[in-house]
Design a protein around this motif. Structure first.
Motif, short mmCIF file in Angstrom:
data_model
loop_
_atom_site.label_atom_id
_atom_site.label_comp_id
_atom_site.label_asym_id
_atom_site.label_seq_id
_atom_site.Cartn_x
_atom_site.Cartn_y
_atom_site.Cartn_z
N ASP A 458 1.00 -1.02 0.02
CA ASP A 458 0.01 -0.07 -0.03
C ASP A 458 0.82 1.17 -0.10
OD1 ASP A 458 -2.26 1.81 0.35
OD2 ASP A 458 -2.23 1.60 2.13
N SER A 459 0.77 2.30 -0.89
CA SER A 459 1.64 3.22 -1.12
C SER A 459 0.57 4.52 -1.74
CB SER A 459 2.85 2.91 -1.77
OG SER A 459 2.46 2.39 -3.26
N PHE A 460 1.26 5.63 -1.71
CA PHE A 460 0.68 6.74 -2.16
C PHE A 460 0.97 6.87 -3.74
CE2 PHE A 460 1.57 8.35 2.13
CZ PHE A 460 0.63 8.77 2.59
N PRO A 461 0.09 7.42 -4.42
CA PRO A 461 0.24 7.57 -5.86
C PRO A 461 1.55 8.17 -6.18
CG PRO A 461 -1.88 8.27 -5.43
CD PRO A 461 -1.29 8.02 -4.11
N MET A 462 2.09 7.65 -7.45
CA MET A 462 3.57 8.11 -7.79
C MET A 462 4.54 7.54 -7.23
SD MET A 462 2.50 10.48 -10.09
CE MET A 462 3.66 11.41 -10.49
N SER A 463 4.32 6.54 -6.28
CA SER A 463 5.54 5.80 -5.67
C SER A 463 6.24 5.19 -6.85
CB SER A 463 4.73 4.68 -4.60
OG SER A 463 6.04 3.99 -4.22
N ASN A 464 5.64 4.45 -7.80
CA ASN A 464 6.30 3.78 -8.92
C ASN A 464 5.97 4.22 -10.30
OD1 ASN A 464 3.91 2.64 -8.76
ND2 ASN A 464 4.39 0.86 -9.55
N ALA A 465 5.79 5.78 -10.09
CA ALA A 465 5.45 6.35 -11.49
C ALA A 465 6.09 6.21 -12.66
CB ALA A 465 5.13 7.75 -11.19
N VAL A 466 5.47 5.99 -13.92
CA VAL A 466 6.27 6.06 -15.16
C VAL A 466 5.20 6.97 -15.96
CG1 VAL A 466 6.52 4.63 -17.08
CG2 VAL A 466 6.83 3.69 -15.04
N PHE A 467 5.88 7.96 -16.66
CA PHE A 467 5.11 9.01 -17.45
C PHE A 467 4.55 8.24 -18.66
CE2 PHE A 467 4.81 12.68 -20.45
CZ PHE A 467 4.20 13.58 -19.37
N ARG A 468 5.23 7.74 -19.19
CA ARG A 468 4.74 6.99 -20.78
C ARG A 468 5.23 5.79 -20.95
NH1 ARG A 468 4.81 11.44 -25.33
NH2 ARG A 468 3.91 12.58 -23.66
N ALA A 469 4.98 4.72 -21.85
CA ALA A 469 5.63 3.58 -22.31
C ALA A 469 5.30 3.39 -23.73
CB ALA A 469 5.12 2.53 -21.34
N TYR A 470 6.34 2.67 -24.18
CA TYR A 470 6.09 2.34 -25.88
C TYR A 470 6.47 1.11 -25.84
CZ TYR A 470 6.29 7.52 -26.36
OH TYR A 470 6.29 8.86 -26.33
N ARG A 471 5.83 0.42 -26.95
CA ARG A 471 5.93 -0.86 -27.59
C ARG A 471 6.45 -0.80 -29.02
NH1 ARG A 471 2.97 -5.40 -26.27
NH2 ARG A 471 3.17 -4.73 -24.21
N TYR A 472 7.67 -1.88 -29.08
CA TYR A 472 8.38 -1.87 -30.35
C TYR A 472 8.45 -3.34 -30.74
CZ TYR A 472 9.83 2.94 -29.28
OH TYR A 472 10.07 4.30 -28.88
N GLY A 473 8.01 -3.60 -31.87
CA GLY A 473 8.06 -4.94 -32.61
C GLY A 473 9.53 -5.13 -32.81
N PRO A 474 9.62 -6.61 -32.90
CA PRO A 474 11.04 -7.06 -33.08
C PRO A 474 11.91 -6.77 -34.40
CG PRO A 474 9.55 -9.09 -32.21
CD PRO A 474 8.77 -7.72 -32.64
N ASP A 475 10.91 -6.47 -35.22
CA ASP A 475 11.41 -5.90 -36.55
C ASP A 475 11.54 -4.40 -36.56
OD1 ASP A 475 8.80 -5.44 -36.45
OD2 ASP A 475 8.38 -5.93 -38.47
N HIS A 476 11.49 -3.72 -35.56
CA HIS A 476 11.54 -2.26 -35.83
C HIS A 476 13.15 -2.05 -36.17
CE1 HIS A 476 11.71 1.88 -34.47
NE2 HIS A 476 10.48 1.98 -34.52
N PRO A 477 13.20 -0.87 -36.86
CA PRO A 477 14.50 -0.49 -37.45
C PRO A 477 15.49 -0.18 -36.14
CG PRO A 477 12.83 0.72 -38.65
CD PRO A 477 12.22 0.13 -37.62
N ALA A 478 15.03 0.24 -35.13
CA ALA A 478 15.87 0.57 -33.92
C ALA A 478 16.53 -0.47 -33.32
CB ALA A 478 15.06 1.29 -32.97
N LEU A 479 15.80 -1.78 -33.60
CA LEU A 479 16.37 -3.00 -32.74
C LEU A 479 17.00 -4.07 -33.70
CD1 LEU A 479 12.99 -4.07 -30.83
CD2 LEU A 479 15.09 -2.64 -30.11
#
Length: 946
Positions: A458-479
């Motif tokens: 039990d914790s206050f909000p923002m204890s483990n905050a993450v501003f945003r998340a992205y998913r990249y496929g295995p064939d994405h050029p970056a990978l």
């Protein structure tokens, strides 16, 4: 309308099936990391997110495949580099950094213009007219009270000092500004007919949906007025969209207002009619074409009116080739929808639908497209029916409002298989849902304020905050071509000591559940840590003691001085040769004198907002009187005279800090903090000549200069640019001007102090010590964020002003390169130097069990043949360094460990030696050794022998 209503409601039938597999996230405790994965329906790929200053790329099992030492809202570029803010704070940072796969900086940019503050979002685009990549970012732009009045703001709602309106800035890869669009150029008002942006005759604000009303009822232009937080570019349309957290997003033309090779013309076009909004969505009451939210007559219910989004983030177009391509996707936080039972929503919006539900090929004003009446399917939610736009194609929400509600941050992303990845910031909760709202993957961020945890309590909000998340496929050029071999989950890596995501000393005070927090005495939220009121500091003459985890996260040797005095905001300390300290209380508007016995005396009341102080050769005080816009002198007999109050005939902004050179000349910074209007053309640094008859401006290229200090020989000046997050070193010229500007450190601060060895002490988030070469050699955290520092008592003590406290920090006797007690990093016993590297639970202390655990782990690693003995060929090679520093100890101290001299080490011998080492290092006999990462340099050759 009934026919169209049924069509729209049909599209919402599926939303009534929406639920989260894990149930409501209001649970008091639950597992972290991957808690659900439907491998048949989830989109396989790698999820990128950042938390507590680091970025992580994890596979579908939650195993880390790469990390970067930066983390705000990271984005992977197609070349595999990571683009992110230069500072871990979405609400404001100096610039941007691009890191390669290994974490090396390969490109950087910092906004240098006074009055501009990059924040929240940016996007790397390919500018077709230039034929090269460029970068767009959001920046707050400060406006003066007079500018607001000239724009038709009602004076009755002023003053408008400190107001900010967002701009969208474009730079090329050389950091040159090539285009800029400003909200301030696209305003309308119906208050003052003498202004150019006044509505035409017989027209009203409702006739100008393409402009923003500066006199929105109940929302005058104050501070960060619109608070834009997301940004996207559509290459097919050549348009930009940005979102205001207050309830709207706006589409503007980029390509049509950009002229290659002519930034001035581009900015002119963007400021003209061609830069007016092409489309806006969210709250038509803002342009008088809809009803605003309202509290109903009985005060127990409310109506959302025609407001569609109430606090939102991450607006963007769904990319070409994805389901829903060309539509807008937005995370509707909804805390400002004023629903009786709040919850968040994901909205997919087609801005080109008309009232008939037809695709028109051009934007349709949302009120013209109409609304339908939507009733939440659960009567127990106590939600009143509300109007929903016909342009909303799809909506996701959780059956349990507690299961999906984030009042801040957050984002959503459409995936190639038609699913949507959602990140709810306040709970560190990412999950993937199908178009019919089935949750097929779910992850809880394990990195919290207290460290990396397998079970989130039990914790206050923002204890483990993450501003945003992205998913990249295995064939994405970056990978492509990258080593994506899993290294383990975050919890596994933390338990192995391979990562440290929440260093001891950087964790805010935690309160025990059920205890009553102390009142914060009017303290502003976010002014310090968690805003729960200040912790009790040690009394005069006492050293800080290690406290339980519910009280503080690490000990401190800072001694609180005069604890019974209620200060409001202390600043500007300076010491004389007798050990007498002068300092200011800015908000109490007075200057204090503290003698060597600890007695306090008010030297000057009604101090004119006194901030920085210095003592001249005659023992008089030089004072930065911020509210009076001047630098003054208070003689020993109490006479107050003005040294300087104008430059080029104009009053200074708010002089903040100063330093007196050996020749008697005075350098001072002149930023603008708090309320007020710029009276100079920026925030600069000045020099009052020794004769006092003239003032010269010596630095005009800083964002927001603050603390400054010079060397005793008068040859070097240090200035910290709080706005840019940097500290600079200059060479002082014979005429008082400064030259040879050099970045001394990538850190901004408030106040500075310089010792006789050239070490610089910075009052940043904590006290930071830099060597004469600009290398960080120590840091020290204190109960409240420091505002300024000064050296005293032959440099054996550091006096610190820290908001509502004044503190003394003893320095080490030999002051190895300027280190302070608790951060000295040379000639300390081996175990003290390396304690943090074996602090398995990251609580800020190393205990005997953790040390023995390190022994067991390194023994298991070396003992390849499992014969319960280590031979020289097994402990040769240094493999232990990869798991624990204890491996290095085995190599370097084998003679001490091998007590019987048989050239074989047993677990018993290693443990006995470790216990002796612990006894020797635990000087206070507390059963704990402070695990301070600031004194744990890797492979430190200078630690004391066993």
């Amino acid at each position: 309308m009934i026919r169209y209503l049924s069509i729209v409601v049909a599209s919402f039938v599926t939303t009534q099936l929406m639920f989260t597999v894990a149930g409501a996230r209001e649970s008091l405790r639950g597992p972290t990391e991957v808690i659900h994965w439907d491998q048949q329906q989830a989109f396989n790929g790698y999820t990128l997110f950042s938390t507590r200053g680091n970025s992580y790329l994890v596979d579908m099992d939650g195993r880390v495949v790469n990390t970067w030492p930066i983390g705000t809202t990271p984005q992977l570029l197609e070349n595999g580099n990571l683009l992110d803010a230069s500072k871990d704070d979405p609400s404001g940072f100096g610039g941007f950094r691009e890191l390669d796969w290994e974490g090396n900086i390969v490109w950087q940019y910092d906004e240098q213009r006074p009055g501009y503050k990059p924040h929240h979002d940016w996007v790397r685009i390919f500018n077709k007219k230039l034929g090269q990549p460029t970068m767009l970012y959001i920046a707050n732009r400060e406006i003066t009270h007079q500018e607001a009045i000239d724009a038709g703001c009602d004076p009755a709602h002023g003053p408008y000092d400190g107001a900010q309106l967002d701009s969208i800035v474009e730079i090329d890869m050389d950091g040159k500004i090539i285009w800029e669009w400003r909200f301030f150029d696209h305003t309308i008002q119906d208050f003052d007919p003498t202004k150019q942006n006044y509505v035409d005759q017989v027209k009203t604000v409702a006739d100008y949906p393409h402009r923003i009303n500066v006199n929105i009822p109940g929302r005058p232009v104050k501070r960060d007025w619109l608070h834009c937080n997301s940004l996207d570019y559509n290459p097919e349309l050549g348009q930009v969209v940005t979102n205001s957290v207050q309830g709207e997003f706006y589409v503007i033309d980029h390509d049509g207002t950009f002229v290659a090779g002519d930034p001035e013309e581009s900015i002119r076009l963007a400021a003209g009619p061609a830069g007016d909004f092409l489309y806006r969505f969210g709250d038509p009451a803002r342009y008088a074409q809809g009803d605003p939210p309202a509290i109903l007559a009985d005060w127990t219910q409310s109506t959302t009116g025609h407001k569609q989004i109430g606090g939102a983030h991450d607006v963007h177009w769904i990319d070409e080739g994805l389901p829903g391509a060309g539509n807008f996707l937005i995370f509707n936080n909804a805390q400002y929808l004023f629903e009786r039972t709040p919850q968040s929503y994901i909205l997919e919006i087609n801005g080109m639908l008309d009232e008939q539900g037809n695709e028109t090929g051009s934007y349709v004003n949302p009120p013209d497209a109409g609304y339908f009446r939507w009733q939440h399917p659960n009567r127990d939610s106590q939600k009143t029916p509300r109007w929903v736009s016909n342009q909303i194609d799809w909506m996701y929400y959780s059956r349990s409002n507690q299961g999906f509600f984030s009042h801040i941050g957050s984002g959503a992303e459409r995936l190639p298989n038609g699913n949507t990845l959602i990140c709810a910031m306040t709970e560190g909760h990412f999950f993937e849902v199908t178009p019919t709202a089935e949750v097929v993957w779910e992850y809880i961020n394990p990195v919290t304020r207290e460290g990396v945890v397998r079970v989130l309590q039990d914790s206050f909000p923002m204890s483990n905050a993450v501003f945003r998340a992205y998913r990249y496929g295995p064939d994405h050029p970056a990978l492509r071509g990258r080593d994506l071999k899993p290294m383990g989950t975050l919890t596994e890596l933390a338990e192995q000591g391979r990562i440290r995501t929440s260093p001891p000393g950087n964790r805010p005070e935690q309160k025990q559940p059920g205890t009553r927090p102390k009142p914060n005495d009017g303290q502003r939220p976010n002014e310090r840590g968690n805003g729960q009121g200040r912790p009790e500091g040690p009394k005069d003459g006492q050293q800080g003691r290690p406290l339980s985890g519910s009280e503080t996260q690490r000990p401190t040797k800072a001694v609180q001085l005069n604890p019974d005095t209620d200060f409001q905001f202390t600043e500007g300390p300076v010491a004389d040769a007798d050990g007498i300290i002068y300092f200011t209380d800015v908000r109490a508007n007075c200057i204090y004198r503290r003698d060597a016995t600890g007695q306090l005396e008010v030297v000057l009341e009604d101090s004119g907002g006194a901030n920085g102080l210095a003592i001249d050769a005659e023992g008089a005080l030089a004072i930065c009187q911020g509210e009076l816009g001047r630098v003054a002198r208070l003689s020993k007999d109490g006479q107050l005279t003005t040294l300087a109050d104008r430059y080029n005939g104009k009053r200074f902004n708010k002089p903040n800090d100063l330093w007196i050179a050996p020749n008697g000349g005075i350098y001072f910074s002149d930023p603008l903090y708090g309320r007020g209007t710029l009276t100079q053309d920026g925030e600069h640094v000045y020099f009052i000549t020794p004769s006092g008859d003239s003032v010269i401006r010596v630095a005009d290229d800083l964002v927001r200069p603050n603390g400054l200090v010079g060397s005793a020989d008068g040859k070097t000046l240090f200035i910290t640019d709080h706005g840019a997050g940097r500290t600079y070193r200059y060479a002082i010229q014979p005429d008082g001007s400064i030259a040879d500007k050099t970045v001394f450190a990538e850190i901004g601060a408030d106040g500075l102090a310089l010792d006789s060895r050239g070490n610089l002490y910075l009052a940043a988030q904590e006290i930071v010590v830099l060597s004469a070469r600009g290398e960080q050699i120590g840091s020290f955290q204190i109960p409240e964020q420091p505002s300024n520092v000064c050296l005293m008592k032959n440099e054996s003590e550091l006096f610190v002003t820290a908001r509502r406290l004044i503190l003394s920090v003893p320095l080490t006797e030999k002051r190895n390169a300027g280190s302070m007690t608790g951060v000295e990093n040379a000639r300390k016993p081996w175990l003290i130097v390396h304690a943090s590297e074996m602090d398995a639970n990251e609580d800020g202390f190393l205990d005997r069990d953790e040390l023995r655990q390190a022994c067991r782990e390194v023994f298991e690693l070396y003992n390849q043949n499992t014969d319960a003995e280590l031979t020289p060929d097994e402990y040769a090679g240094g493999r232990g360094a990869a798991a624990h520093t204890m491996g290095g100890f085995v190599h370097q101290h084998v003679d001490e460990i091998d007590t019987n001299g048989d050239q074989r080490i047993t677990m018993e011998e290693l443990t006995i030696t470790a216990d002796k080492l612990f006894e020797k290092s635990d000087r206070q006999r507390t059963g704990q050794i402070v695990a301070d990462p600031a004194i744990a340099p890797s492979n430190n050759p200078d630690y004391a022998p066993l």
